[in-house]
Write a protein that holds these residues in place. Structure first.
Motif, PDB file in Angstrom:
ATOM      1  N   ALA A 112       0.727  -1.222  -0.086  1.00  0.00           N
ATOM      2  CA  ALA A 112       0.068   0.142   0.076  1.00  0.00           C
ATOM      3  C   ALA A 112       0.820   1.227   0.171  1.00  0.00           C
ATOM      4  CB  ALA A 112      -1.046  -0.049   1.338  1.00  0.00           C
ATOM      5  N   TRP A 113       1.943   1.151   0.725  1.00  0.00           N
ATOM      6  CA  TRP A 113       2.708   2.533   0.841  1.00  0.00           C
ATOM      7  C   TRP A 113       3.392   2.747  -0.501  1.00  0.00           C
ATOM      8  CZ3 TRP A 113       5.622   0.738   6.108  1.00  0.00           C
ATOM      9  CH2 TRP A 113       4.865   1.093   7.395  1.00  0.00           C
ATOM     10  N   HIS A 114       3.893   1.686  -1.135  1.00  0.00           N
ATOM     11  CA  HIS A 114       4.561   1.681  -2.389  1.00  0.00           C
ATOM     12  C   HIS A 114       3.662   2.487  -3.522  1.00  0.00           C
ATOM     13  CE1 HIS A 114       7.558  -0.280  -4.977  1.00  0.00           C
ATOM     14  NE2 HIS A 114       6.944   0.630  -5.933  1.00  0.00           N
ATOM     15  N   ARG A 115       2.387   1.934  -3.508  1.00  0.00           N
ATOM     16  CA  ARG A 115       1.248   2.325  -4.214  1.00  0.00           C
ATOM     17  C   ARG A 115       0.923   3.873  -4.118  1.00  0.00           C
ATOM     18  NH1 ARG A 115      -3.905   1.317  -7.218  1.00  0.00           N
ATOM     19  NH2 ARG A 115      -2.994   2.964  -8.718  1.00  0.00           N
ATOM     20  N   LEU A 116       1.042   4.355  -2.815  1.00  0.00           N
ATOM     21  CA  LEU A 116       0.461   5.816  -2.362  1.00  0.00           C
ATOM     22  C   LEU A 116       1.676   6.581  -2.708  1.00  0.00           C
ATOM     23  CD1 LEU A 116      -0.964   5.045   1.088  1.00  0.00           C
ATOM     24  CD2 LEU A 116      -2.331   5.875  -1.288  1.00  0.00           C
ATOM     25  N   ARG A 117       2.905   6.161  -2.558  1.00  0.00           N
ATOM     26  CA  ARG A 117       4.151   6.946  -2.819  1.00  0.00           C
ATOM     27  C   ARG A 117       4.066   7.097  -4.163  1.00  0.00           C
ATOM     28  NH1 ARG A 117       7.226   3.358   0.420  1.00  0.00           N
ATOM     29  NH2 ARG A 117       8.262   2.346  -1.372  1.00  0.00           N
ATOM     30  N   ARG A 118       3.862   6.392  -5.075  1.00  0.00           N
ATOM     31  CA  ARG A 118       3.821   6.516  -6.692  1.00  0.00           C
ATOM     32  C   ARG A 118       2.676   7.374  -7.168  1.00  0.00           C
ATOM     33  NH1 ARG A 118       2.989   1.778 -11.186  1.00  0.00           N
ATOM     34  NH2 ARG A 118       0.713   2.495 -10.507  1.00  0.00           N
ATOM     35  N   VAL A 153       6.658   6.952   8.763  1.00  0.00           N
ATOM     36  CA  VAL A 153       7.819   6.786   8.589  1.00  0.00           C
ATOM     37  C   VAL A 153       8.362   5.398   7.874  1.00  0.00           C
ATOM     38  CG1 VAL A 153       9.701   6.280  10.483  1.00  0.00           C
ATOM     39  CG2 VAL A 153       7.877   8.133  10.905  1.00  0.00           C
ATOM     40  N   GLY A 154       7.669   4.512   8.139  1.00  0.00           N
ATOM     41  CA  GLY A 154       7.957   3.114   7.766  1.00  0.00           C
ATOM     42  C   GLY A 154       7.910   3.243   6.212  1.00  0.00           C
ATOM     43  N   SER A 155       6.885   4.190   5.436  1.00  0.00           N
ATOM     44  CA  SER A 155       7.015   4.017   4.049  1.00  0.00           C
ATOM     45  C   SER A 155       8.243   5.011   3.787  1.00  0.00           C
ATOM     46  CB  SER A 155       5.721   4.868   3.460  1.00  0.00           C
ATOM     47  OG  SER A 155       6.007   5.116   2.298  1.00  0.00           O
ATOM     48  N   ALA A 156       8.468   6.174   4.259  1.00  0.00           N
ATOM     49  CA  ALA A 156       9.680   6.982   4.131  1.00  0.00           C
ATOM     50  C   ALA A 156      10.962   6.351   4.040  1.00  0.00           C
ATOM     51  CB  ALA A 156       9.825   8.105   5.159  1.00  0.00           C
ATOM     52  N   ASN A 157      11.133   5.352   4.964  1.00  0.00           N
ATOM     53  CA  ASN A 157      12.342   4.560   4.957  1.00  0.00           C
ATOM     54  C   ASN A 157      12.615   3.411   3.841  1.00  0.00           C
ATOM     55  OD1 ASN A 157      13.353   6.193   6.973  1.00  0.00           O
ATOM     56  ND2 ASN A 157      12.481   4.683   8.590  1.00  0.00           N
ATOM     57  N   ARG A 158      11.375   3.411   2.938  1.00  0.00           N
ATOM     58  CA  ARG A 158      11.518   2.478   1.968  1.00  0.00           C
ATOM     59  C   ARG A 158      11.239   3.364   0.682  1.00  0.00           C
ATOM     60  NH1 ARG A 158      12.064  -0.644   5.299  1.00  0.00           N
ATOM     61  NH2 ARG A 158      11.484  -2.857   5.525  1.00  0.00           N
ATOM     62  N   ASP A 159      11.539   4.763   0.909  1.00  0.00           N
ATOM     63  CA  ASP A 159      11.357   5.408  -0.469  1.00  0.00           C
ATOM     64  C   ASP A 159      12.507   5.310  -1.478  1.00  0.00           C
ATOM     65  OD1 ASP A 159      11.222   7.715  -2.251  1.00  0.00           O
ATOM     66  OD2 ASP A 159      10.419   8.751  -0.814  1.00  0.00           O
ATOM     67  N   GLU A 160      12.216   4.780  -2.635  1.00  0.00           N
ATOM     68  CA  GLU A 160      13.070   4.486  -3.738  1.00  0.00           C
ATOM     69  C   GLU A 160      13.976   5.847  -4.297  1.00  0.00           C
ATOM     70  OE1 GLU A 160       9.683   4.556  -3.552  1.00  0.00           O
ATOM     71  OE2 GLU A 160       9.934   2.533  -3.986  1.00  0.00           O
ATOM     72  N   THR A 161      13.356   6.971  -3.966  1.00  0.00           N
ATOM     73  CA  THR A 161      14.124   7.982  -4.481  1.00  0.00           C
ATOM     74  C   THR A 161      15.165   8.453  -3.501  1.00  0.00           C
ATOM     75  OG1 THR A 161      12.627   9.670  -3.265  1.00  0.00           O
ATOM     76  CG2 THR A 161      12.178   9.124  -5.334  1.00  0.00           C
ATOM     77  N   TYR A 173       9.363  10.268   1.421  1.00  0.00           N
ATOM     78  CA  TYR A 173      10.100  10.731   2.491  1.00  0.00           C
ATOM     79  C   TYR A 173      10.309  11.956   2.616  1.00  0.00           C
ATOM     80  CZ  TYR A 173      14.903  11.129   4.460  1.00  0.00           C
ATOM     81  OH  TYR A 173      15.897  11.190   5.416  1.00  0.00           O
ATOM     82  N   ARG A 174      10.354  12.953   1.744  1.00  0.00           N
ATOM     83  CA  ARG A 174      10.524  14.343   1.674  1.00  0.00           C
ATOM     84  C   ARG A 174       9.308  14.989   2.576  1.00  0.00           C
ATOM     85  NH1 ARG A 174      10.241  14.477  -4.000  1.00  0.00           N
ATOM     86  NH2 ARG A 174       8.312  15.149  -4.703  1.00  0.00           N
ATOM     87  N   ASP A 175       8.072  14.258   2.240  1.00  0.00           N
ATOM     88  CA  ASP A 175       7.103  15.021   2.869  1.00  0.00           C
ATOM     89  C   ASP A 175       6.911  14.640   4.452  1.00  0.00           C
ATOM     90  OD1 ASP A 175       5.974  15.953   0.432  1.00  0.00           O
ATOM     91  OD2 ASP A 175       5.059  14.117  -0.107  1.00  0.00           O
ATOM     92  N   VAL A 176       7.104  13.273   4.639  1.00  0.00           N
ATOM     93  CA  VAL A 176       7.117  12.939   5.982  1.00  0.00           C
ATOM     94  C   VAL A 176       8.090  13.888   6.786  1.00  0.00           C
ATOM     95  CG1 VAL A 176       7.990  10.972   7.456  1.00  0.00           C
ATOM     96  CG2 VAL A 176       6.630  10.361   5.491  1.00  0.00           C
ATOM     97  N   ALA A 177       9.363  13.981   6.153  1.00  0.00           N
ATOM     98  CA  ALA A 177      10.484  14.734   6.988  1.00  0.00           C
ATOM     99  C   ALA A 177       9.892  16.201   7.066  1.00  0.00           C
ATOM    100  CB  ALA A 177      11.704  14.733   6.088  1.00  0.00           C
ATOM    101  N   ALA A 178       9.190  16.777   5.964  1.00  0.00           N
ATOM    102  CA  ALA A 178       8.634  18.153   6.143  1.00  0.00           C
ATOM    103  C   ALA A 178       7.764  18.298   7.085  1.00  0.00           C
ATOM    104  CB  ALA A 178       8.181  18.534   4.643  1.00  0.00           C
ATOM    105  N   VAL A 179       6.844  17.419   7.321  1.00  0.00           N
ATOM    106  CA  VAL A 179       5.789  17.349   8.313  1.00  0.00           C
ATOM    107  C   VAL A 179       6.322  17.342   9.612  1.00  0.00           C
ATOM    108  CG1 VAL A 179       3.720  15.999   9.329  1.00  0.00           C
ATOM    109  CG2 VAL A 179       3.895  16.655   6.887  1.00  0.00           C
ATOM    110  N   LEU A 180       7.040  16.504   9.761  1.00  0.00           N
ATOM    111  CA  LEU A 180       7.887  16.217  11.184  1.00  0.00           C
ATOM    112  C   LEU A 180       8.876  17.515  11.432  1.00  0.00           C
ATOM    113  CD1 LEU A 180       8.683  12.300  11.266  1.00  0.00           C
ATOM    114  CD2 LEU A 180       6.596  13.784  12.075  1.00  0.00           C
ATOM    115  N   MET A 181       9.592  17.948  10.583  1.00  0.00           N
ATOM    116  CA  MET A 181      10.324  19.256  10.922  1.00  0.00           C
ATOM    117  C   MET A 181       9.530  20.461  11.269  1.00  0.00           C
ATOM    118  SD  MET A 181      13.295  18.307  10.641  1.00  0.00           S
ATOM    119  CE  MET A 181      14.318  19.968  10.358  1.00  0.00           C
ATOM    120  N   ASP A 182       8.274  20.661  10.654  1.00  0.00           N
ATOM    121  CA  ASP A 182       7.417  21.937  10.970  1.00  0.00           C
ATOM    122  C   ASP A 182       6.612  21.931  11.876  1.00  0.00           C
ATOM    123  OD1 ASP A 182       6.150  24.175  10.607  1.00  0.00           O
ATOM    124  OD2 ASP A 182       5.532  23.985   8.578  1.00  0.00           O
TER     125      ASP A 182
END
Ligand code: HEM
Length: 421
Positions: free
Chosen positions: A34-40, A326-334, A61-70
């Motif tokens: 599901a995470w793979h599908r949503l990331r894409r 977070v689990g999805s961000a850590n599998r982000d192929e980019t 990854y970049r959106d997860v990090a942006a949310v947690l940073m802000d």
């Protein structure tokens, strides 16, 4: 659990049927698909909890990090897990559920007890605890339920730092797991509500006793620091101290043990990775970081929007909930080449397993130390390891956990010297 990537035909699952709330999805590893599908295809995806609370899932990854940073736009005070999307009763009163400036009142005095320096200084004692926990078991060999054994690893890392005496180290981890996953049959004692009530009752009874003792004789542990800190111009009240003890125990127990189990499983299933580590024990630090990325024990972190924001092109209004996966961000192929491969030598590894920003895990250094020590003991004492029976996973959309992991362990004939870190 299946941790590898989806095949192309699996993209046939319509987006509309993806339910990231459903705890049973996480028992099979289906969240990765599901995470793979949503990331894409849908990096910001709305859904409702069973009781009708809408939340937006962010998976890149970049959106997860942006949310947690802000933390000015995304608040932690409403609650940080989907199970309490309606609002956490501890909101605003415990370290992980506070915004600035009060958050710093608790974070700054407690984090010095768990700094990298403090964790390294404590390493010799922690090594002794780890040896007591796993030494004889590994040396004897045979089939070991690693998930059960690893439940006790977090106390070896931070039991004393938090202020928990060894006589509670055996029972406490199960209560903490029951508190975080009351729906899971492995930890259930009656209904989910009963399980939760019993877990809270037992934990609070232990903390109450320890708080009483520390009031009389303060030392240099988390409980004593909580008792003495300046909380917006006053001391914390009893309930606030209890809630914070709860956060520290849950933060350590429910995560560290799971990374250890995932690490052992990954090595038991990958003879090449095990051989590489045996050949080059200096890979232990990169293997620990890879185990954190691989396990990502907190699947998601929830935030509530404070002001209008735009995430990956979608405008989200104040009051709405955002789940940063977070689990999805850590599998982000980019970000991670070959994200579904467990690579103990992975060098650039900017994983988000500890979160990022104002609430980044303060227990990271002791967790890294204990995982490194565990791996060193494993390498020194074990020749080979193999999964020896059915592996079961935690029924929880929050913690990526393993509840049973039978591993056949063959001890080494001649013990290798352990690297002293
Ligand atoms: C492998 C082990 C661990 C992992 C993966 C982990 C993960 C996390 C994550 C993702 C957060 C961020 C929460 C958020 O942003 O809302 C966090 C916060 C926290 N963790 Fe850990 N944790 C680990 C070990 C520990 C340990 C050993 C402790 C020790 C007491 C601990 C205590 C805490 C506390 C108190 C917070 C809240 C910090 C704050 O809100 O400022 N954790 N952890």
């Amino acid at each position: 659990m299946r941790m590898d990537g989806p095949t192309s035909d699996e993209f046939a699952e319509p987006l509309e049927t993806i339910d990231l709330y459903d705890p049973t999805r996480y028992e099979t590893g289906a969240q990765h698909r599901a995470w793979h599908r949503l990331r894409r295809d849908a990096p910001v995806w709305p859904q409702e909890t069973p009781d009708g609370h809408r939340f937006w899932s962010v998976t890149r990854y970049r959106d997860v990090a942006a949310v947690l940073m802000d933390d000015k736009s995304f608040s932690s005070a409403h609650g940080t897990i989907l199970a309490v999307a309606a609002g956490d009763s501890a909101g605003g009163r415990t370290i992980n559920l506070m915004d600035q400036p009060r958050h710093a009142d608790v974070r700054l005095p407690t984090m010095r007890l768990m700094s990298t320096h403090a964790a390294r200084q404590r390493a010799p004692q922690v090594r002794e605890h780890v040896r007591r926990l796993v030494g004889e078991r590994f040396d004897a060999g045979g089939v070991i339920d690693i998930a059960e054994l690893m439940l006790h690893l977090p106390m070896a890392a931070v039991g004393e730092t938090i202020g928990l005496p060894p006589d509670v180290w055996t029972a406490l981890p199960r209560w903490a797991m029951a508190g975080v996953a009351p729906e899971d049959p492995h930890f259930a004692e009656g209904s989910a509500a009963d399980t939760l009530k019993k877990a809270h009752h037992r934990l609070i009874a232990v903390f109450s006793e320890l708080i009483k003792e520390r009031r009389a004789r303060p030392t240099d542990d988390v409980i004593s620091v909580l008792l003495g800190l300046d909380f917006g111009g006053r001391p914390m009240d009893q309930r606030e101290i209890l809630l914070n003890c709860y956060s520290f125990v849950m933060g350590s127990v429910t995560t560290t043990a799971q990374v250890a189990s995932h690490l052992v499983q990954a090595l038991a299933e990958r003879p090449a990775a095990w051989a590489a580590l045996r050949e080059s024990p200096d890979l232990v630090p990169t293997a620990v970081e890879e185990s954190l990325r691989w396990a990502s024990p907190t699947n998601h972190l929830l935030r509530r929007v404070l002001r209008p924001v735009e995430v990956a092109g979608t405008r989200i209004e104040p009051g709405e909930l955002v789940a940063a996966w977070v689990g999805s961000a850590n599998r982000d192929e980019t970000v991670f080449p070959r994200p579904y491969e467990f690579d103990p030598a992975r060098s650039a590894n900017p994983h988000l397993a500890f979160g990022v920003g104002a609430h980044r895990c303060i227990g990271g250094p002791p967790a890294q130390v204990v995982l490194g020590l565990l791996l060193e003991e494993l390498l020194a004492r074990v020749e080979s390891l193999e999964v020896a029976g059915p592996v079961t996973h935690l029924r929880s959309n929050f913690i990526n956990g393993i509840t049973a992991l039978p591993v056949a362990v063959a001890p080494v004939r001649t013990r290798r010297p352990v690297v002293i870190s």
